[in-house]
Structures are given as structure tokens and as C-alpha cells.
Design a protein around this motif. Structure first.
Motif, PDB file in Angstrom:
ATOM      1  N   ALA A 170     -24.694  11.978 -16.662  1.00 14.17           N
ATOM      2  CA  ALA A 170     -26.000  11.539 -17.161  1.00 14.17           C
ATOM      3  C   ALA A 170     -27.121  11.924 -16.204  1.00 14.17           C
ATOM      4  CB  ALA A 170     -25.986  10.031 -17.380  1.00 14.17           C
ATOM      5  N   ALA A 171     -26.843  11.878 -14.904  1.00 12.58           N
ATOM      6  CA  ALA A 171     -27.867  12.256 -13.917  1.00 12.58           C
ATOM      7  C   ALA A 171     -28.224  13.725 -14.052  1.00 12.58           C
ATOM      8  CB  ALA A 171     -27.364  11.949 -12.503  1.00 12.58           C
ATOM      9  N   ARG A 172     -27.233  14.561 -14.292  1.00 12.60           N
ATOM     10  CA  ARG A 172     -27.510  15.993 -14.450  1.00 12.60           C
ATOM     11  C   ARG A 172     -28.256  16.263 -15.754  1.00 12.60           C
ATOM     12  NH1 ARG A 172     -21.467  17.377 -12.344  1.00 12.60           N
ATOM     13  NH2 ARG A 172     -21.910  17.284 -10.106  1.00 12.60           N
ATOM     14  N   SER A 173     -27.901  15.557 -16.815  1.00  9.25           N
ATOM     15  CA  SER A 173     -28.635  15.712 -18.079  1.00  9.25           C
ATOM     16  C   SER A 173     -30.075  15.250 -17.913  1.00  9.25           C
ATOM     17  CB  SER A 173     -27.951  14.905 -19.196  1.00  9.25           C
ATOM     18  OG  SER A 173     -26.700  15.456 -19.519  1.00  9.25           O
ATOM     19  N   TRP A 174     -30.261  14.152 -17.177  1.00  9.02           N
ATOM     20  CA  TRP A 174     -31.601  13.623 -16.934  1.00  9.02           C
ATOM     21  C   TRP A 174     -32.426  14.612 -16.119  1.00  9.02           C
ATOM     22  CZ3 TRP A 174     -33.960  11.465 -12.380  1.00  9.02           C
ATOM     23  CH2 TRP A 174     -35.140  10.743 -12.631  1.00  9.02           C
ATOM     24  N   ALA A 175     -31.801  15.219 -15.105  1.00  4.94           N
ATOM     25  CA  ALA A 175     -32.511  16.200 -14.278  1.00  4.94           C
ATOM     26  C   ALA A 175     -32.894  17.425 -15.087  1.00  4.94           C
ATOM     27  CB  ALA A 175     -31.639  16.608 -13.092  1.00  4.94           C
ATOM     28  N   ALA A 176     -32.076  17.776 -16.078  1.00  8.34           N
ATOM     29  CA  ALA A 176     -32.348  18.951 -16.909  1.00  8.34           C
ATOM     30  C   ALA A 176     -33.313  18.643 -18.049  1.00  8.34           C
ATOM     31  CB  ALA A 176     -31.042  19.495 -17.473  1.00  8.34           C
ATOM     32  N   GLY A 177     -33.768  17.396 -18.141  1.00  9.15           N
ATOM     33  CA  GLY A 177     -34.701  17.016 -19.192  1.00  9.15           C
ATOM     34  C   GLY A 177     -34.063  16.834 -20.550  1.00  9.15           C
ATOM     35  N   GLN A 178     -32.731  16.685 -20.590  1.00  5.80           N
ATOM     36  CA  GLN A 178     -32.032  16.533 -21.860  1.00  5.80           C
ATOM     37  C   GLN A 178     -32.028  15.097 -22.354  1.00  5.80           C
ATOM     38  OE1 GLN A 178     -28.186  18.141 -20.918  1.00  5.80           O
ATOM     39  NE2 GLN A 178     -28.894  20.264 -20.952  1.00  5.80           N
ATOM     40  N   THR A 179     -32.377  14.158 -21.493  1.00  6.87           N
ATOM     41  CA  THR A 179     -32.457  12.757 -21.865  1.00  6.87           C
ATOM     42  C   THR A 179     -33.522  12.078 -21.027  1.00  6.87           C
ATOM     43  OG1 THR A 179     -31.251  10.648 -21.988  1.00  6.87           O
ATOM     44  CG2 THR A 179     -30.633  12.167 -20.239  1.00  6.87           C
ATOM     45  N   ASP A 180     -34.132  11.039 -21.589  1.00  9.84           N
ATOM     46  CA  ASP A 180     -35.125  10.288 -20.831  1.00  9.84           C
ATOM     47  C   ASP A 180     -34.595   8.917 -20.414  1.00  9.84           C
ATOM     48  OD1 ASP A 180     -35.029   9.137 -23.314  1.00  9.84           O
ATOM     49  OD2 ASP A 180     -37.174   9.256 -23.721  1.00  9.84           O
ATOM     50  N   LEU A 181     -33.292   8.672 -20.691  1.00  7.28           N
ATOM     51  CA  LEU A 181     -32.695   7.413 -20.282  1.00  7.28           C
ATOM     52  C   LEU A 181     -32.292   7.478 -18.817  1.00  7.28           C
ATOM     53  CD1 LEU A 181     -30.402   6.569 -23.339  1.00  7.28           C
ATOM     54  CD2 LEU A 181     -32.560   5.481 -22.705  1.00  7.28           C
ATOM     55  N   PRO A 182     -32.661   6.491 -18.017  1.00  5.62           N
ATOM     56  CA  PRO A 182     -32.283   6.521 -16.596  1.00  5.62           C
ATOM     57  C   PRO A 182     -30.783   6.363 -16.446  1.00  5.62           C
ATOM     58  CG  PRO A 182     -33.206   4.383 -17.174  1.00  5.62           C
ATOM     59  CD  PRO A 182     -33.410   5.270 -18.374  1.00  5.62           C
ATOM     60  N   PRO A 183     -30.158   7.117 -15.537  1.00  7.05           N
ATOM     61  CA  PRO A 183     -28.706   7.016 -15.335  1.00  7.05           C
ATOM     62  C   PRO A 183     -28.348   5.763 -14.558  1.00  7.05           C
ATOM     63  CG  PRO A 183     -29.639   8.703 -13.906  1.00  7.05           C
ATOM     64  CD  PRO A 183     -30.761   8.194 -14.745  1.00  7.05           C
ATOM     65  N   ARG A 184     -28.218   4.645 -15.262  1.00  5.32           N
ATOM     66  CA  ARG A 184     -27.876   3.375 -14.626  1.00  5.32           C
ATOM     67  C   ARG A 184     -27.108   2.522 -15.621  1.00  5.32           C
ATOM     68  NH1 ARG A 184     -30.994  -1.128 -15.686  1.00  5.32           N
ATOM     69  NH2 ARG A 184     -30.749  -1.912 -13.567  1.00  5.32           N
ATOM     70  N   CYS A 185     -26.277   1.619 -15.119  1.00  4.30           N
ATOM     71  CA  CYS A 185     -25.576   0.682 -15.997  1.00  4.30           C
ATOM     72  C   CYS A 185     -25.213  -0.571 -15.214  1.00  4.30           C
ATOM     73  CB  CYS A 185     -24.339   1.322 -16.614  1.00  4.30           C
ATOM     74  SG  CYS A 185     -23.059   1.829 -15.428  1.00  4.30           S
ATOM     75  N   ARG A 186     -24.962  -1.635 -15.967  1.00  7.14           N
ATOM     76  CA  ARG A 186     -24.571  -2.914 -15.389  1.00  7.14           C
ATOM     77  C   ARG A 186     -23.128  -3.204 -15.800  1.00  7.14           C
ATOM     78  NH1 ARG A 186     -29.707  -5.330 -18.363  1.00  7.14           N
ATOM     79  NH2 ARG A 186     -28.890  -3.729 -19.761  1.00  7.14           N
ATOM     80  N   VAL A 187     -22.290  -3.519 -14.810  1.00  7.15           N
ATOM     81  CA  VAL A 187     -20.857  -3.676 -15.044  1.00  7.15           C
ATOM     82  C   VAL A 187     -20.366  -4.945 -14.365  1.00  7.15           C
ATOM     83  CG1 VAL A 187     -18.578  -2.614 -14.770  1.00  7.15           C
ATOM     84  CG2 VAL A 187     -20.604  -1.160 -15.040  1.00  7.15           C
ATOM     85  N   ARG A 188     -19.486  -5.688 -15.047  1.00 10.92           N
ATOM     86  CA  ARG A 188     -18.865  -6.840 -14.399  1.00 10.92           C
ATOM     87  C   ARG A 188     -17.543  -6.409 -13.798  1.00 10.92           C
ATOM     88  NH1 ARG A 188     -17.773 -13.098 -16.220  1.00 10.92           N
ATOM     89  NH2 ARG A 188     -18.808 -13.968 -14.386  1.00 10.92           N
ATOM     90  N   SER A 189     -17.374  -6.675 -12.509  1.00  9.70           N
ATOM     91  CA  SER A 189     -16.204  -6.201 -11.783  1.00  9.70           C
ATOM     92  C   SER A 189     -15.045  -7.174 -11.911  1.00  9.70           C
ATOM     93  CB  SER A 189     -16.569  -6.019 -10.305  1.00  9.70           C
ATOM     94  OG  SER A 189     -16.841  -7.286  -9.715  1.00  9.70           O
ATOM     95  N   ALA A 190     -13.916  -6.837 -11.284  1.00 11.86           N
ATOM     96  CA  ALA A 190     -12.728  -7.687 -11.336  1.00 11.86           C
ATOM     97  C   ALA A 190     -12.979  -9.050 -10.713  1.00 11.86           C
ATOM     98  CB  ALA A 190     -11.571  -6.997 -10.619  1.00 11.86           C
ATOM     99  N   SER A 191     -13.824  -9.099  -9.685  1.00  9.73           N
ATOM    100  CA  SER A 191     -14.107 -10.367  -9.027  1.00  9.73           C
ATOM    101  C   SER A 191     -15.015 -11.257  -9.846  1.00  9.73           C
ATOM    102  CB  SER A 191     -14.756 -10.102  -7.661  1.00  9.73           C
ATOM    103  OG  SER A 191     -16.049  -9.546  -7.832  1.00  9.73           O
ATOM    104  N   GLY A 192     -15.569 -10.707 -10.931  1.00 14.62           N
ATOM    105  CA  GLY A 192     -16.523 -11.468 -11.732  1.00 14.62           C
ATOM    106  C   GLY A 192     -17.963 -11.184 -11.359  1.00 14.62           C
ATOM    107  N   MET A 193     -18.163 -10.405 -10.308  1.00 13.15           N
ATOM    108  CA  MET A 193     -19.519 -10.097  -9.863  1.00 13.15           C
ATOM    109  C   MET A 193     -20.132  -9.022 -10.752  1.00 13.15           C
ATOM    110  SD  MET A 193     -20.731  -8.872  -6.063  1.00 13.15           S
ATOM    111  CE  MET A 193     -20.300 -10.471  -5.355  1.00 13.15           C
ATOM    112  N   TRP A 194     -21.383  -9.220 -11.128  1.00 17.41           N
ATOM    113  CA  TRP A 194     -22.115  -8.194 -11.866  1.00 17.41           C
ATOM    114  C   TRP A 194     -22.638  -7.162 -10.882  1.00 17.41           C
ATOM    115  CZ3 TRP A 194     -22.372  -7.285 -16.915  1.00 17.41           C
ATOM    116  CH2 TRP A 194     -22.062  -8.316 -17.808  1.00 17.41           C
TER     117      TRP A 194
END
Length: 376
Positions: A236-260
Motif C-alpha cells: 500500500a505504501a508503494r501504491s500510495w507513493a505512485a499516486g495509485q491511491t489516496d488512502l494512507p497506509p495505516r491500520c489498527r490491529v488487536r494483538s494476541a495480548s489484547g493491546m490495540w
């Protein structure tokens, strides 16, 4: 092809399962088992995504793909680093949230680079049915069903049925997110971790704490290799750098410990003009980053979200009414609806429910300049 009666029964069953409030893994086990009665498949994968960016946050696999994780990084780079007309993001934006390669290409499946160059030689799949799981404005996940030469291609009726299941599947995923419990005691914050991936998609540098963060991601049971999350960010970062998407390459994930956790990716450029390296940052999510995701998962209306955001800021009923230009009675009506949907009885319980166990132990503490709790 399934009969109309069977398709109706499957749709009814999936809707009931989605409303049961099951954790994601239990929900998908039951829902996919029911779906297979009407839409047979040899293998399937179900990615969950961050609704803000459509980046993958986890993948569950079924059938012949179960336990096969060694090519996940390639799938993620293709999905997010190339531009195909039936990417999950494209399907999520379409009027009908499902499509099949054989039908979409008029039988010329060689037009699908993903199928021809990856799925066929690697797994022997000759057709793929894709769907996006949408709930209102948000997409919470998707599904890819596969068939091989031993089965006929997916039919229009099967695509139609899967499309009809989109909202029910989205409901099951977002409520499953809320039902998911931590698998292990929360770990102490270690600060941001940094990984650098080179143009050949190899990890070339890791900061202190990076291995701990990756281990926390890898420790989630039943999921396919979570490294596809990193690969998806890189693509996604490479697509963003190439101007193929305007969505920032980021996401929110809950880990095994329960931490976001919140993951970011940024493309790097060298002084000699060469490009391709990407830096990925993994850090504990701050409350302002995670609250919108959790609030959206409860299925609140736009006005209910406004009221909830103000409650989380400690604003009283009279001030909420003044801020959103309604009467105090209307605010109380909205609060009653919010309490019913969230399953709480008071503002205090609402705050605790929204922030989950990651933030509750630190509620009442002061926020530092970074946006995180002071003293953490």
C-alpha cells in the motif's frame, strides 16, 4: 448450483449466526460451514480489514488453504501493491459487493493477472469469487472462495447469494471484534517499533522492541501468518507513493495480548533516486485512534456517534444538546439507544465498554502531550 430454497435457508442461517455475538473465529466457522452448503468451494480465505483504509488486519483460511501461510506475503503485495479491477477495495466500492473472475472476464480468466500468475500455478485454483462485507459506510472484511478444474466456475446465482450476505457477514465481523477477548495478559508498552523493508521485500533493519511487537502479532491463534499485515502495508505504501491511491497506509490491529496497535508505512527515497524501501512503524494505539473504530463496530447512527464522542469527552447532557443543536430530551433518547446497542446502563459503563480492557485500568489518568496516558 443451489436451489432457491437452500439459498434462502443459508441466508437465514448466516443472519442468525451474525446476530449471536460470537467471537470472529466462532462466527466464521459457523457461517462458512453454512455457506458451503449452497456455494461449494475447495478453499477460502476471509480477511478482516480496517474500515478506514481497507488494509488487512488478519486472515482466516478454510479448506485446502488451511495452514498454508508461506505465500501470504506475496498475496498481500499483489493485493495492495498492484491495481486490479476486482481488488477487495474495488469490490467494496462497487454497487454489487461480489464478483467472480470467470463471469467478469467472460470466461477469459487469463485476463486476471492475480489468478493466472499466482493462484493457478501456486494452488491450482481456476476461478475465484470475491465479496466485500459492508455495513453502512464501513467495510469490515471480505471473502475469496476458490474452485479448481474439478468444479464448474461460480454461477451468477452464487455470486448473487454471496452479495446478499454482505451486510450479515459485516455484522458478524464487527460484533465479533467487540466480543473478542484478550488471549494473554496485556504487555507493558515498549514504545514504537520500526522495521525497514527493502525493494526486494526483505527485512533489513529492526529497531529495539520490534521483535516483541511482531511476536505479539504472531501470537493470535487461528489466524494465518500476520506478516501479511506488514506486506499489505508495504504494498500500500508503494501504491500510495505512485499516486495509485489516496488512502494512507495505516491500520489498527488487536494483538494476541489484547493491546490495540496502530501500524504505519512510509516509502523511502534514496539520494541516488532509487526507491522501493519502506519503513513500517508499530506502536500502541492512542485512545483517539481506536475510539472511532470501536464506536463504528457498535453500529451506531451518525448522530449517536456524535453523542457518544461527546460523552467520552466528559460533556454533560445540557452541553451536548447545545453542541449538536437538539433538546436535552433528544440527547437522552439518543443515549438510551446507544446504551441499548452497546449493552450498558450508564455513561461510566459506556466509557469502559468503548475503551475495552486496554484503557480501562488507566482511566482517570492524565493524558500526556503524546496523546497517551502519562506515566505509561
Amino acid at each position: 448450483m443451489a436451489s432457491t430454497l437452500l439459498a434462502q435457508r443459508v441466508a437465514h442461517d448466516v443472519d442468525l449466526i451474525a446476530r449471536a455475538g460470537l467471537p470472529i473465529d466462532e462466527f466464521l466457522d459457523e457461517a462458512m460451514g453454512s455457506l458451503a452448503r449452497a456455494v461449494p468451494f475447495v478453499s477460502a480465505c476471509v480477511p478482516t480489514v480496517d474500515p478506514a483504509t481497507m488494509l488487512v488486519t488478519g486472515v482466516r483460511k478454510f479448506g485446502g488453504l488451511t495452514g498454508l501461510d508461506h505465500r501470504d506475503h506475496e498475496w498481500a503485495l499483489i493485493e495492495y501493491g498492484t491495481s486490479e479491477p476486482d481488488s477487495f477495495a474495488a469490490v467494496a466500492r462497487s454497487a454489487v459487493p461480489a464478483t467472480a473472475v470467470h463471469l467478469a472476464t467472460g470466461g477469459h480468466t487469463e485476463r486476471s493477472a492475480r489468478l493466472t500468475d499466482f493462484m493457478v500455478p501456486e494452488f491450482g485454483f481456476t476461478d475465484e469469487l470475491r465479496a466485500a462485507f459492508r455495513s453502512g459506510r464501513e467495510t469490515w472484511g471480505g471473502m475469496a472462495l476458490f474452485r479448481d478444474e474439478a468444479a464448474n466456475p461460480f454461477t451468477p446465482e452464487e455470486v448473487e447469494l454471496v452479495a446478499e450476505l454482505s451486510s450479515a457477514m459485516a455484522l458478524g465481523l464487527r460484533t465479533g471484534l467487540l466480543a473478542q477477548l484478550a488471549y494473554a495478559p496485556p504487555v507493558a508498552p515498549v514504545g514504537p517499533a520500526v522495521l525497514i523493508v527493502n525493494a526486494d521485500n526483505e527485512f533489513v533493519q529492526l529497531s529495539a522492541g520490534a521483535e516483541q511487537r511482531l511476536a505479539d502479532l504472531n501470537g493470535r491463534p487461528t489466524l494465518a501468518d500476520p506478516m501479511n499485515i506488514i506486506s499489505a502495508l508495504v504494498g500500500a505504501a508503494r501504491s500510495w507513493a505512485a499516486g495509485q491511491t489516496d488512502l494512507p497506509p495505516r491500520c489498527r490491529v488487536r494483538s494476541a495480548s489484547g493491546m490495540w496497535l496502530v501500524l504505519h508505512a512510509t516509502p523511502l527515497s534514496a539520494r541516488d533516486g532509487k526507491a522501493g524501501d519502506v519503513v513500517v512503524t508499530i506502536d500502541e494505539a492512542r485512545p483517539p485512534e481506536i475510539v472511532p473504530l470501536v464506536v463504528a463496530a457498535f453500529g451506531l447512527t451518525a448522530r449517536e456517534r456524535d453523542v457518544t464522542q461527546l460523552v467520552l469527552q466528559g460533556v454533560d447532557t445540557k452541553e451536548i444538546a447545545s453542541t449538536i443543536h437538539v433538546s436535552t430530551y433528544t440527547v437522552q433518547d439518543h443515549l438510551k439507544s446507544v446504551f441499548d446497542k452497546v449493552g450498558v446502563r450508564s455513561r461510566r459503563e459506556l466509557i469502559a465498554r468503548v475503551y475495552f480492557d486496554q484503557y480501562v485500568p488507566r482511566m482517570g489518568g492524565e493524558l500526556g502531550a503524546s496523546g497517551w496516558f502519562a506515566g505509561s
